[in-house]
Structures are given as C-alpha cells and as structure tokens.
Design a protein around this motif. Structure first.
Motif, PDB file in Angstrom:
ATOM      1  N   LEU B  34      -9.460 -24.793  -6.505  1.00  0.00           N
ATOM      2  CA  LEU B  34      -8.317 -23.885  -6.497  1.00  0.00           C
ATOM      3  C   LEU B  34      -8.654 -22.757  -7.443  1.00  0.00           C
ATOM      4  O   LEU B  34      -8.877 -22.978  -8.633  1.00  0.00           O
ATOM      5  N   LYS B  42      -1.783 -22.934 -10.031  1.00  0.00           N
ATOM      6  CA  LYS B  42      -2.788 -23.906  -9.580  1.00  0.00           C
ATOM      7  C   LYS B  42      -2.807 -25.157 -10.452  1.00  0.00           C
ATOM      8  O   LYS B  42      -2.944 -26.270  -9.942  1.00  0.00           O
ATOM      9  N   ASP B 162      -8.986 -29.801 -14.413  1.00  0.00           N
ATOM     10  CA  ASP B 162      -8.171 -28.628 -14.724  1.00  0.00           C
ATOM     11  C   ASP B 162      -8.956 -27.691 -15.651  1.00  0.00           C
ATOM     12  O   ASP B 162      -9.020 -27.918 -16.845  1.00  0.00           O
ATOM     13  N   VAL B 194      -9.675 -26.881 -10.666  1.00  0.00           N
ATOM     14  CA  VAL B 194      -8.955 -25.633 -10.843  1.00  0.00           C
ATOM     15  C   VAL B 194      -9.795 -24.725 -11.727  1.00  0.00           C
ATOM     16  O   VAL B 194     -10.376 -25.170 -12.708  1.00  0.00           O
ATOM     17  N   PHE B 211      -5.282 -19.070  -4.888  1.00  0.00           N
ATOM     18  CA  PHE B 211      -3.892 -19.189  -5.300  1.00  0.00           C
ATOM     19  C   PHE B 211      -3.401 -17.848  -5.793  1.00  0.00           C
ATOM     20  O   PHE B 211      -4.093 -17.155  -6.526  1.00  0.00           O
ATOM     21  N   ILE B 216      -0.658 -20.448  -1.738  1.00  0.00           N
ATOM     22  CA  ILE B 216      -2.065 -20.364  -1.335  1.00  0.00           C
ATOM     23  C   ILE B 216      -2.218 -19.187  -0.374  1.00  0.00           C
ATOM     24  O   ILE B 216      -1.520 -19.095   0.635  1.00  0.00           O
TER      25      ILE B 216
END
Lengths: 551, 322
Positions: B34, B42, B162, B194, B211, B216
């Motif tokens: 993402l 995200k 993340d 992400v 994103f 999205i």
C-alpha cells in the motif's frame, strides 16, 4: 454485491452505531471497572443519602453540641490555614528564588513534617498546655474561674492549631514552591525593570500568579483538618469528625451519625469543587512556553540570617522538636514496650498493611489497565469518580462501610461480614485506591500503545499483556505505589478505630490507645515506627515526582 | 486468503474518515504494497485488518472466516487472528532479550522446539548468535530484522508491515528492503506492506495499491502502475510522467524513458514539438518540450549537443506491451 449500508434508513444506522459502540465497550475489563467503581461509590452514596434521614436524637444534637462541632471545625480550619500560610509561603519563595546557607537542605527538609501524622504531633505538643497549668492556676487566682476557662481553652485551641499546621503546612509549601519555581524569569525581571522592589514583585506578581497553586495546597490542608480524629480528640476540641464518633458510639444514634458524616462529606466535596473551579479558570493564564527558570539571588547580611530562620522555625516545629522528643521518650521506654506482645501486634499490623497494600495495588493496576484498553471517556470518568474515596475523611468511609456491611449482615441474618478483616480491607480499598491508581495510571500511559498492540498481535490476551509486558516495564512505579499505600494504611487512625476487628490493634491504634491512657512516653516507640515509615513513603513520592519531571 | 469489503473507519473527532469504503483481496503467498502519502489512511487499513481498530462499516474475512464487521457480531480480537505485525519502530519489548522477544508469540510448546524456532528465525534474518542481546544493544536495521523474525516466528497466516524501513537511513533502507523481500519469499509469506516510498513499493510488491485520501486509487502490478497509471496522481507517485492526449481516447501518462527526440519526422505517429528548456543535470540532459496542444513534456537524453532552445523537433512514443 450486497450493499447493506445504503439501504438502511438513517435512524437505524444511528441506533446500530450506538449498539456497535456498546458491544465493543463491553468486556470483562469494563464490567470489572463498573462494578468496582460502584462498590467504591456505594459507601459514600450511603452516607450522602443519610442527609435525608433523621435519627432519634438529631433534635437533641442540633440543640446542644452540633453548633459547637461546626464552630470548632471552622475555627480550626481558619487557624490552621493562617498558620500554614505563615509557615509555608515565605520559605517556598526563598527556597525557589534566593540562595542562602542550607537552601538545598530546606528544599526537601520542609517536606518531611508530612511524615508525622497529626495525632503523633498532638501527643508531643500536648505537653505545652500541660506545662502551662501553673500559669493557668495563677490566672484563676487572679482573674477568677471564667478567665481561667477562657485562657485554658484559648491555649488548647492555639496549641492544637499550631501542632496541626506544623505537620500539614508542607502541602502548601510543596504546591507554592512548585508554582514559584515554574514562574518565568522574564516575568519577574519585567517587574524589576519596571522599578518594583523584590517585596513588591513578590506581592504584585509572584503571589497572584501562584494563587491557584496556593489554594490547591490549602484545600489539601483543609481536608486533612476535617479528616483528623486523633489530634482533636486528644486536645478535647470536638470537630464534626469527632462528633461522628460521639454520636455513633456515645449517643448510640446511628442515623444521626450517618447524617453528620453526610454533612462532612458534602463539605469536603464543596471544597473540592471550588478548588477545581478556581484552578480551571487559572489554567489559561499559565504560559506553557519554555523559558529560563528563575535564577536565584544571593542574599547577604541580615537577610541571609533571616532566611535561615524563616525556614528553620517551621521545620523545628513540624519535624525536629517532635522527632527528638519521640526519640527521647523511646529511649526511656523501649525496654518495657518492646516485649513479645508488642512484636506480635507489630507483625499483625504490618501484615494487614502489607496485605491490603498488595491487593489495593493489584486492583488499582487492573483498574488503570481497563482505562488503557477502553480509551472511551466514560471509563476514565468512572475512574476519576472513584478518587472521591481519598477525598472523603476516613471516619466517613468507615461509617458508610459499617452501614453497608450491616445491611449485608441482615441479608444473612447474622454478623458475617461486619467487624471482619473484609470490612476494614474494603474500607481501605475505598479510601486508598487512588494512592496507587494515580502513579500506576501515569506509568501505564508511559508504556507506549504499540507495546500492547505487539503483544496482542502475537496472540496474547489483554491480561497476559498486562502481566508480561506492562507490569515488568513499570516495576518501579508498581512497587513504589504499593509502599505508598502501605504507609498510608499503617498510619491511618479514624477508619481503623471504627472498623478494626475486636482485639485487633494496628500501630496507630496502639499508640493512640497508650496516649489516651496517659502512658504518653510509651506511645513513642510505635509512633516513631509510623514516622519512619512515613518518611520512607515521602522519599518515594519525592523520587516518583522528580522522575516524572525529568521525562 | 484475505478479503476486505467496503470497509470504513472514522476516528472520533476527525472531520473525514481515515479509511472510506475500501475493498481489496489478497491471494495466498502474495505481497501487496500500500503506497500513499502519510495520513492517506493506509496504516489504518492495516490496523483494521489486524484487529487493532474496529471498522465503522464493512467486513474483513481471513481465509473465508469473518473476523470483523460493523456490528461486532463476529469480532475476532487481534490475539486470535494469527496475523504478524511489524511496526514502524519495531516495538520490541525493551525488557526482554532478542530470543525472548522472538519466542514471545510462540505457543507454550516444548522448550526444545521453542529454542530451535528462535534459532532458525534468527538465522533466517541473518542475526544468528544475537539471542542474548537486549533491544537497546541493536542498531536500527537489526531491530527491524528482529521485529520481522518475531512477527514470523508463530507462522502467521498473514504478515503486515507498517512502514518497516522509514526510520532507517537511505542506504540501509535499500539493503534491508531487499533482504526482507527475500525473507518473505523464502517463508512464502502472504504479506501487506505499507510505505510512502514508491521505490519500496515497486521493489517489494507483487501488486501495489495506491492510497489517496482514505481511498484506493488504483491496484495493479508494479509495471501496470508504472506504465499505465490511471490518473495524474498515480503517475506522479512513481516519478516523472508526461500527459499525452491521443485523439479519441482517454489521456495517458507516458514515462520520459519511453519518449525519444528526433530531429526529423520518422513516422506519421511522431509528434511535432518545440524545445523550450535544456537542463544539464549530469547523468543526462533534461529537455522540456512543448507540443502543439500546449502540453509540456520532459525527456531525458544522453547528450544534447545539437539541441537548441526554440528549435523544432519530433517526439516518438514507444508503446509498451503488457
């Protein structure tokens, strides 16, 4: 594709949102918080509901001693406040803005009188009116009986006020000093630049800026004065709290005692609310901007000597004199006092305090962690609500718990819970939960949320996360909190006097009992132990606060 | 494997939702990245999948089982979802050793297999022998590798990362990124990562989702996103792109490297342009041209000695076969 949301009318969506919120908020943790919160509020609620009940002897009480309970309480509050201001404000100002010999010693030394409970100080200072008897007798022979009674009363009230102020003024000192040393150098300098003397600066700038802190410190002192039972009883100055005891045990009128307790707790909440209100307005005037702290001015000549004296006098009255007297008496009596019986009692007293402290700390930890798990406001509100227990005088909570447990007994048909360790332990929980809750809550909020989330994602339940991650990380705070509760329980008097099981004595009740019997020198040993425990508690508090300041 | 349907989440007090009606599917063994600016939602999507947040709307399915919906009926708490999560700063437990950190999520199995798992995980992330160290004795890159090992150790169904490299310096970042991609491939992990860095996204993702403002914009393979961005936003995330309006169709975004500059017209498709600016940036020469419909394009040329401002030229656009 099925689209649920788009077809549902708005009203239903709102309801479902509320439903959904609730569903998420319900867990073992939130249920625990609600039940505990209610349990803590219950004794206080019972006492407050007593305001609307009239006992059989209320009229008698109202027509005789009730007004003197009120006036005595008000007189004491007024006297202790005035003397505390005299003892605390100037030393706080000197210690935070000036430099003179012994400044660092006084800085923390002036906190230490708090280690001495008011009733212990009262044992020591009761000698003063005692020693004045010859003088009083000469007054009687010269001016008559009425003058004698007046002089004797004035003397007792005066000495008691000084005694209480001597050990309570540090509340004011601590808050005033914190406020003075937070004030911005620029503001003080601006006042000097505008041609004001340092005296004018103190009265026109520093003091008004510190008003919220000073009021906060004073309100703590007021609550301690209202809470006190031992000292006022010993000096024979019946206040409202003493009145509760007299009505319950002397007059045997429980309803009236509950009503009196209701009045006391109401008064305390009013003080609390007023203090909150004045602080709330002042919050905006405080600048959060970082700036240079006040640089201390070096004092010279007479001012130097005067500063030392100004700090030394309250310290002597509040700490040095009482402690040296207690040591002298202990040296005289320790051989008789330290017998096997005493050690059995000591062990039981320490055991009760320790056991209760551990349980209360554990409960406080669960309580605080529940708030961390449910960041929604309502749990925090409930948590804050339960701090009312600490604000309520011990005697009031004891009365509330007595009534509550009496009702439970009636359900069972016999005395199963009254007069047990359960009753006194529960009362301690109500009163001292906050003592452990505040530091643990602060500690838990310093453990960053990602630690919890990491543990959860790795398959551990909230409880396991608390035990394996949070508690090890705040171990120091955790132990310190338990010790603080321990010390508070060890020196607690009025609540323990009312609720202790038959033939059970703590250090505090032993000392008080000995003193009441006139064996004042013998009470020095237990008193000294209490003072030492209190001093170690203060040392921990001091470290906890400097720890959070550094962060 | 993972299916997110129409999911929304708005934080209390926020004016706009952090995630708004997002749907997405993930196959077994696939790595999805993402990518988007910070605050585009995200990370919130990742937290919704992990169960660290609950959705206001929509559903999450893991292996066909519903784990979250707006009403909390089938709510599965994060500890029961069997998902690995690597936080931006690693979030290692500071009071536990590296071995204890990695072993933390392992079930209470026999001690022997536990030690063995920890050892093999450390080997996988290239930190053999680091068992007894404490987190404060690790460098940034080492911490992140331990965090990855810790997340992978219980063999989760899905691993969520993340912004795992964003606290590292650029050189380390690139090498760690390649290493982690290798590790994910080696253990055949299904993963969502992400990042706000387009290069990370192109290097790691089997598929990429762009994103923007809680939604999205486009999902596709790296080459789809690079060569056929849906709009200007998606195009610019991955570098320079020139807008080309072919008659009769939607505008397209063409990368500079797909354009060549000719001094003479070669074919009927070549576009006539005028050179507006020449900029020597060392590696190549950046040429800005204006085509006849007043669109400005940028091209990169190896040498441009014969070029001159104001001169006429032709641009040939190479097509990309997908």
């Amino acid at each position: 594709m099925k689209r649920v949301g788009s077809r549902v009318p708005v009203q239903l969506l709102v309801i479902s949102t509320i439903q959904k919120q609730w569903r998420r908020e319900i867990s073992g943790w939130s249920i625990f918080t609600v039940l505990l919160g209610l349990a803590i509020i219950l004794p206080i609620a019972i006492v407050l509901s007593g305001l609307f009940q009239e006992g059989p002897k209320w009229d008698h009480l109202a027509s005789t001693t009730l007004s003197s309970y009120f006036t005595n309480t008000l007189i004491l509050i007024f006297n202790v406040s005035v003397i505390s201001i005299a003892f605390a404000i100037l030393p706080a100002w000197l210690v935070s803005t000036c430099d003179f010999p012994g400044r660092r010693f006084f800085e923390w030394g002036l906190i230490m009188p708090l280690a001495i409970p008011t009733y212990v100080a009262a044992f020591v200072y009761f000698q003063v009116p005692d020693a004045a008897i010859p003088l009083l007798i000469s007054i009687r022979s010269q001016f008559g009986v009425e003058a004698f009674i007046l002089a004797e009363k004035e003397l007792r009230y005066g000495v008691l006020s000084c005694t209480m102020a001597g050990v309570l003024f540090p509340y004011l000192y601590i808050s005033a000093r914190a406020s003075f040393s937070q004030q911005r150098q620029a503001m003080i300098e601006a006042s000097f630049m505008l041609g004001k003397s340092s005296r004018a600066t103190f009265f026109k700038v520093a003091l008004p800026l510190s008003r919220p802190a000073i009021v906060a410190g004073l309100s703590l002192i007021l609550m301690e004065v209202i809470n006190d039972y031992g000292a006022v009883n010993f000096f024979g100055v019946p206040t409202l709290t003493e009145g509760i005891f007299r009505t319950w045990f002397g007059l045997q009128d429980r309803s009236s005692a509950v009503r009196l307790a209701g009045i006391v707790v109401l008064a305390v909440f009013v003080i609390l609310a007023l203090e909150r209100a004045q602080r709330g307005r002042a919050r905006f005037s405080q600048s959060s901007q970082m700036s240079a702290p006040i640089s201390r001015r070096k004092l010279k000549g007479l001012k130097r000597v005067m500063s030392v004296l100004v700090c030394l006098i309250p310290l002597a009255i509040g700490l040095l004199l009482p402690v040296s007297q207690l040591i002298t008496w202990s040296a005289m009596t320790y051989r008789e006092v330290l017998n096997p019986d005493f050690f059995v009692q000591l062990g039981r007293s320490l055991g009760l305090s320790l056991g209760a402290a551990v349980i209360i700390t554990a409960v406080a930890t669960l309580f605080a962690y529940a708030a961390k798990l449910h960041p929604a406001g309502w749990l925090r509100f409930l948590n804050r609500f339960s701090t009312l227990g600490y604000a309520s005088p011990g005697a009031v909570i004891a009365i509330g718990v007595m009534v509550l447990f009496g009702a439970i007994d009636r359900l069972f048909g016999s005395a199963v819970v009254s007069g047990t360790m359960l009753a006194i332990g529960f009362a301690y929980l109500v009163r001292f939960l906050t003592v452990a809750y505040q530091p643990i809550d602060a500690g838990l909020s310093q453990v960053c949320g990602r630690m919890d989330e990491s543990s959860r994602v790795l398959g551990k339940s909230p409880l396991e996360t608390l035990v394996r991650i949070n508690i090890p990380l705040i171990k120091g705070t955790f132990i310190a909190s338990a010790i603080l509760v321990f010390v508070d329980i060890l020196k607690e008097l009025p609540l323990t006097l009312i609720l202790r099981p038959a033939n059970f004595d703590t250090l505090a009740t032993t000392a008080f009992g000995l003193a009441k019997e006139g064996r004042i020198q013998e009470c020095a040993v237990p008193s000294l132990i209490i003072v030492m425990a209190g001093a170690s508690g203060l040392a921990i508090l001091y470290r906890l606060s400097s720890f959070t300041e550094k962060r | 494997m993972l299916s997110v349907k129409d999911i929304s989440r708005q934080y209390a007090g926020a004016l706009r939702p952090a995630v708004s009606k997002v749907s997405l599917d993930l196959r077994q063994g696939e790595i999805l990245v993402l990518v988007g600016e910070s605050g585009s939602g995200k990370s919130t999507l990742l937290r919704l999948i992990a169960g660290l947040e609950a959705p206001d709307h929509g559903e999450v399915f893991i292996e066909g089982r519903r784990v979250a919906d707006a009403f909390g009926h089938d709510w599965v708490p994060p500890e029961k979802r069997e998902i690995g999560f690597v936080f931006q700063d690693g979030a290692l437990f500071p009071h536990l050793t590296v071995a204890q950190n990695i072993g933390y999520g392992l079930a209470k199995s026999g001690k022997g297999s536990r030690v063995e798992t920890v050892r093999s995980m450390l080997e996988t992330v290239g930190l053999a022998g680091f068992e007894e160290r404490y987190p404060h004795q690790l460098s940034g890159g080492e911490s992140q590798r331990v965090a990855v090992a810790r997340a992978l150790a219980p063999q989760p169904k899905l691993i969520l990362l993340d912004e795992p490299f964003s606290n590292l310096d650029p050189a380390l970042r690139r090498s760690l990124r390649d290493e982690i991609k290798e590790i994910l491939l080696k253990v055949e992990a299904t993963a969502i990562m992400v990042t706000h860095d387009a290069e990370d996204a192109l290097a790691v993702g089997d598929r990429i989702a762009v994103f923007r403002e809680a939604k999205i914009e486009q999902v596709g393979t790296p080459s789809e996103l690079y060569h056929h961005p849906k709009n200007a936003y998606c195009a610019r995330i991955f570098g320079r792109a020139n807008r080309v309006d072919f008659p009769g169709s939607d505008p397209e975004w063409v990368r500079p490297e797909r354009m060549t500059l000719l001094s003479e017209r070669g074919s009927a498709h070549d576009v006539e342009v005028q050179i507006v600016q020449l900029k020597n940036v060392g590696r190549h020469i950046e040429v800005t041209v204006e085509c006849l419909d007043r669109e400005f394009w940028t091209l990169f040329l190896g040498n441009g000695e014969e070029l001159e401002r104001g001169k006429k030229a032709w641009v040939r656009i190479e097509s990309v076969s997908m």
